[in-house]
Design a protein around this motif. Structure first.
Motif, PDB file in Angstrom:
ATOM      1  N   ALA A   1      -3.100   0.619 -13.981  1.00 59.19           N
ATOM      2  CA  ALA A   1      -1.979  -0.028 -13.438  1.00 59.19           C
ATOM      3  C   ALA A   1      -1.090   0.670 -12.703  1.00 59.19           C
ATOM      4  CB  ALA A   1      -1.133  -0.815 -14.478  1.00 59.19           C
ATOM      5  N   THR A   2      -0.598   0.295 -11.444  1.00 63.03           N
ATOM      6  CA  THR A   2       0.340   0.897 -10.527  1.00 63.03           C
ATOM      7  C   THR A   2       1.561   0.169 -10.674  1.00 63.03           C
ATOM      8  OG1 THR A   2      -1.366   1.514  -9.052  1.00 63.03           O
ATOM      9  CG2 THR A   2       0.766   1.455  -8.156  1.00 63.03           C
ATOM     10  N   PRO A   3       2.734   0.884 -11.090  1.00 65.80           N
ATOM     11  CA  PRO A   3       4.020  -0.037 -11.104  1.00 65.80           C
ATOM     12  C   PRO A   3       4.551  -0.052  -9.846  1.00 65.80           C
ATOM     13  CG  PRO A   3       4.434   2.502 -11.538  1.00 65.80           C
ATOM     14  CD  PRO A   3       2.961   2.286 -11.424  1.00 65.80           C
ATOM     15  N   ILE A   4       5.279  -1.265  -9.995  1.00 69.04           N
ATOM     16  CA  ILE A   4       6.218  -1.765  -8.781  1.00 69.04           C
ATOM     17  C   ILE A   4       7.601  -1.549  -9.206  1.00 69.04           C
ATOM     18  CG2 ILE A   4       6.908  -3.826  -7.511  1.00 69.04           C
ATOM     19  CD1 ILE A   4       4.172  -5.133  -8.167  1.00 69.04           C
ATOM     20  N   HIS A   5       8.206  -0.762  -8.550  1.00 74.43           N
ATOM     21  CA  HIS A   5       9.925  -0.362  -8.560  1.00 74.43           C
ATOM     22  C   HIS A   5      10.624  -0.872  -7.741  1.00 74.43           C
ATOM     23  CE1 HIS A   5       8.381   3.827 -10.517  1.00 74.43           C
ATOM     24  NE2 HIS A   5       8.196   2.756 -11.397  1.00 74.43           N
ATOM     25  N   HIS A   6       9.896  -1.778  -6.771  1.00 70.44           N
ATOM     26  CA  HIS A   6      11.037  -2.168  -5.710  1.00 70.44           C
ATOM     27  C   HIS A   6      10.495  -3.066  -4.798  1.00 70.44           C
ATOM     28  CE1 HIS A   6      14.403  -1.698  -2.592  1.00 70.44           C
ATOM     29  NE2 HIS A   6      13.548  -2.454  -1.850  1.00 70.44           N
ATOM     30  N   ILE A   7      10.728  -4.464  -4.527  1.00 67.09           N
ATOM     31  CA  ILE A   7      10.223  -5.477  -4.098  1.00 67.09           C
ATOM     32  C   ILE A   7      11.239  -5.761  -2.629  1.00 67.09           C
ATOM     33  CG2 ILE A   7       9.504  -7.930  -4.086  1.00 67.09           C
ATOM     34  CD1 ILE A   7       9.197  -7.654  -6.905  1.00 67.09           C
ATOM     35  N   HIS A   8      10.609  -5.820  -1.566  1.00 62.77           N
ATOM     36  CA  HIS A   8      11.444  -6.033  -0.352  1.00 62.77           C
ATOM     37  C   HIS A   8      11.014  -7.389   0.291  1.00 62.77           C
ATOM     38  CE1 HIS A   8      13.683  -5.427   3.193  1.00 62.77           C
ATOM     39  NE2 HIS A   8      12.741  -6.030   3.994  1.00 62.77           N
TER      40      HIS A   8
ATOM     41  N   SER B   1      -4.963   1.471   3.762  1.00 67.01           N
ATOM     42  CA  SER B   1      -4.599   2.711   3.631  1.00 67.01           C
ATOM     43  C   SER B   1      -3.198   2.838   4.401  1.00 67.01           C
ATOM     44  CB  SER B   1      -5.168   3.999   3.890  1.00 67.01           C
ATOM     45  OG  SER B   1      -6.503   3.752   2.634  1.00 67.01           O
ATOM     46  N   ILE B   2      -2.147   3.838   4.142  1.00 66.00           N
ATOM     47  CA  ILE B   2      -1.068   4.023   4.913  1.00 66.00           C
ATOM     48  C   ILE B   2      -0.966   5.597   4.950  1.00 66.00           C
ATOM     49  CG2 ILE B   2      -0.001   1.825   4.479  1.00 66.00           C
ATOM     50  CD1 ILE B   2       1.658   3.151   2.475  1.00 66.00           C
ATOM     51  N   ASP B   3       0.111   5.856   5.870  1.00 63.58           N
ATOM     52  CA  ASP B   3       0.045   7.333   6.366  1.00 63.58           C
ATOM     53  C   ASP B   3       1.419   7.957   5.494  1.00 63.58           C
ATOM     54  OD1 ASP B   3       2.177   6.375   7.816  1.00 63.58           O
ATOM     55  OD2 ASP B   3       1.494   7.296   9.607  1.00 63.58           O
ATOM     56  N   GLN B   4       2.120   7.212   4.663  1.00 60.66           N
ATOM     57  CA  GLN B   4       3.024   7.634   4.028  1.00 60.66           C
ATOM     58  C   GLN B   4       3.217   7.320   2.609  1.00 60.66           C
ATOM     59  OE1 GLN B   4       6.969   5.042   5.005  1.00 60.66           O
ATOM     60  NE2 GLN B   4       6.159   6.131   6.728  1.00 60.66           N
ATOM     61  N   ALA B   5       3.802   7.829   1.695  1.00 59.78           N
ATOM     62  CA  ALA B   5       4.072   7.502   0.310  1.00 59.78           C
ATOM     63  C   ALA B   5       4.624   5.817   0.250  1.00 59.78           C
ATOM     64  CB  ALA B   5       4.820   8.319  -0.467  1.00 59.78           C
ATOM     65  N   HIS B   6       4.057   5.237  -0.458  1.00 57.00           N
ATOM     66  CA  HIS B   6       4.360   3.863  -0.682  1.00 57.00           C
ATOM     67  C   HIS B   6       5.805   3.847  -1.636  1.00 57.00           C
ATOM     68  CE1 HIS B   6       2.157   3.701  -4.352  1.00 57.00           C
ATOM     69  NE2 HIS B   6       1.181   3.499  -3.833  1.00 57.00           N
ATOM     70  N   ASN B   7       5.779   4.878  -2.543  1.00 62.18           N
ATOM     71  CA  ASN B   7       6.640   4.938  -3.412  1.00 62.18           C
ATOM     72  C   ASN B   7       6.952   3.695  -4.333  1.00 62.18           C
ATOM     73  OD1 ASN B   7       7.752   7.552  -2.403  1.00 62.18           O
ATOM     74  ND2 ASN B   7       8.638   6.567  -0.852  1.00 62.18           N
ATOM     75  N   HIS B   8       5.716   2.906  -4.569  1.00 57.71           N
ATOM     76  CA  HIS B   8       5.811   1.988  -5.578  1.00 57.71           C
ATOM     77  C   HIS B   8       6.604   0.607  -5.053  1.00 57.71           C
ATOM     78  CE1 HIS B   8       3.830   4.242  -8.558  1.00 57.71           C
ATOM     79  NE2 HIS B   8       4.613   5.379  -8.203  1.00 57.71           N
ATOM     80  N   ARG B   9       6.672   0.691  -3.796  1.00 60.12           N
ATOM     81  CA  ARG B   9       7.413  -0.660  -3.181  1.00 60.12           C
ATOM     82  C   ARG B   9       6.209  -1.643  -2.719  1.00 60.12           C
ATOM     83  NH1 ARG B   9       9.675   2.002   2.154  1.00 60.12           N
ATOM     84  NH2 ARG B   9       7.864   3.170   1.850  1.00 60.12           N
ATOM     85  N   ALA B  10       6.798  -3.020  -3.074  1.00 61.86           N
ATOM     86  CA  ALA B  10       5.930  -4.152  -2.613  1.00 61.86           C
ATOM     87  C   ALA B  10       6.732  -4.962  -1.595  1.00 61.86           C
ATOM     88  CB  ALA B  10       5.544  -5.025  -4.072  1.00 61.86           C
TER      89      ALA B  10
END
Length: 392
Positions: free
Chosen positions: A76-83, A194-203
């Motif tokens: 599982a990948t945690p979600i720390h932030h939702i925008h 895929s993205i070119d930068q870290a998602h930092n657990h953002r949704a």
């Protein structure tokens, strides 16, 4: 004729979670059958395909109670932030795990991973029998039991039959339970990107005049995409070459995640609200998508289904001698009414509010998002639903 306490039609997420929940809540005292048409090769199984789902904080707590979370947590990948935002408008709001003092707002899991884990767990339960590949052909109910004829000709019996066999439920059709249907005139295009930068657990949930775009964080700097479009647009987008698809997604979503660099295999499904008001009948109960299939906006559907599952398991655990009794089913029906109604109303209202470009609604929803972002008391209902902390 093989006899069981509970027969579950459907061995995807809802059905398998229910089987394991019943086993845990009864301490292994219930005999359980799971009838599943598809081999548990999860590359081909439609219930455990390449999609990902978001498990709310409340759902994770339920899985912990069922002793299932330890195995699932590793994938599982945690979600720390939702925008949450409205494309081309100023209205937006943010939710972070810090403001609610939790480790994570939720977690993203790939269905294929969960399917593999469930296979391993069910194999360790001597009281769970898997009939696979098998499907239900005929249901005959008696005063104290249900007889289920399988496509193979085999016949089994149970004190309770639970339909977890999807929105177009064979069991519900056999029983004669009616289904209401509402077409949102949208199609969900799903893929991993895929993205070119870290998602930092953002949704992200970004509303457009076509429908919402949801992006959920995954491992290896991937995002799980659900892009809701009108049918003609969805058909066109599905036919694009990868680079053209990425360019169009970039234009629709923006640059908050940097550049989209790659897209995986794409799939789609029409977005409908399917709902059976009657979720019980004589020696019969319904859970998961067989009970209600929701629009994916706000990620409520699966989490609502898990609340169905654990509520039924809890009621059955109070009456192990007769899990299909009238008393068990009446209690289950009553405790699920308010949550089902409220969640369906919420998701349907959000679709109609955000999936259009009427000026009056544009203004209203953007003012609402801005106020929620600045006034805590207005944000609280959104937080409760997002976290899955609702009475069940």
């Amino acid at each position: 004729m093989k006899q069981f306490d509970v027969v579950i039609a459907g061995g995807a997420m809802a059905g398998m979670t229910l089987a394991l929940a019943l086993n845990q809540s009864s301490h292994g005292r219930l005999s359980i059958a799971v009838v599943e048409p598809y081999q548990t090769n999860h590359q081909a199984h439609p219930g455990f395909d390449s999609r990902s789902i978001a498990l709310s904080y409340g759902t994770v707590n339920i899985l912990k109670q069922l002793s299932l979370w330890n195995e699932i947590q590793d994938v599982a990948t945690p979600i720390h932030h939702i925008h949450v935002s409205d494309r081309s408008h100023l209205g937006m709001t943010d939710i972070s795990s810090d403001e609610v003092a939790t480790d994570a707002l939720g977690y993203v899991v790939e269905l294929a991973d969960v399917g593999r884990i469930y296979d391993e767990l069910v194999a360790q339960c001597g009281n769970i029998t898997l009939f696979c590949p098998q499907s239900v052909n005929q249901v005959t109910r008696h005063i104290d039991r249900v007889t289920i004829s399988l496509e193979s000709g085999e016949v089994i019996q149970g004190k309770l039959l639970v339909a977890a066999d999807g929105a177009i439920s064979t069991c519900c059709q056999q029983i004669g339970l009616t289904m209401s249907e509402h077409d949102f005139f949208q199609v969900a295009v799903i893929a991993n990107v895929s993205i070119d930068q870290a998602h930092n657990h953002r949704a992200f949930e970004r509303f457009t005049d076509q429908g919402p775009i949801a992006l959920l964080p995954m491992s290896d700097q991937r995002m799980s995409l659900v892009w809701c479009l009108r049918p003609a647009q969805a058909e066109r987008v599905l036919q694009l070459e990868d680079n053209a698809f990425i360019d169009e997604l970039q234009q629709a979503f923006g640059w908050r995640l940097g550049r989209f660099t790659q897209v995986g295999v794409r799939a789609s499904y029409p977005l409908l609200l399917r709902y059976r008001e009657q979720n019980v009948s004589h020696r019969f109960a319904i859970v998961g998508n067989a009970a209600q299939t929701l629009h994916p906006i706000a990620g409520q559907g699966f989490n609502l289904g898990i609340r169905d599952v654990v509520s039924l398991a809890e009621e059955v655990s109070q009456s192990l001698t007769d899990p299909g009794s009238y008393t068990v089913l009446r209690r289950f029906k009553q405790r699920r009414e308010e949550d089902r109604r409220s969640t369906i109303e919420l998701t349907s209202s959000l679709v109609h509010l955000f999936s259009n470009d009427y000026l009056s609604l544009q203004i209203g929803r953007n003012v609402g998002l801005a106020m929620m972002d600045n006034i805590a008391v207005l944000k609280q209902p959104l937080l409760q639903r997002t976290l899955g902390l609702v009475v069940r």
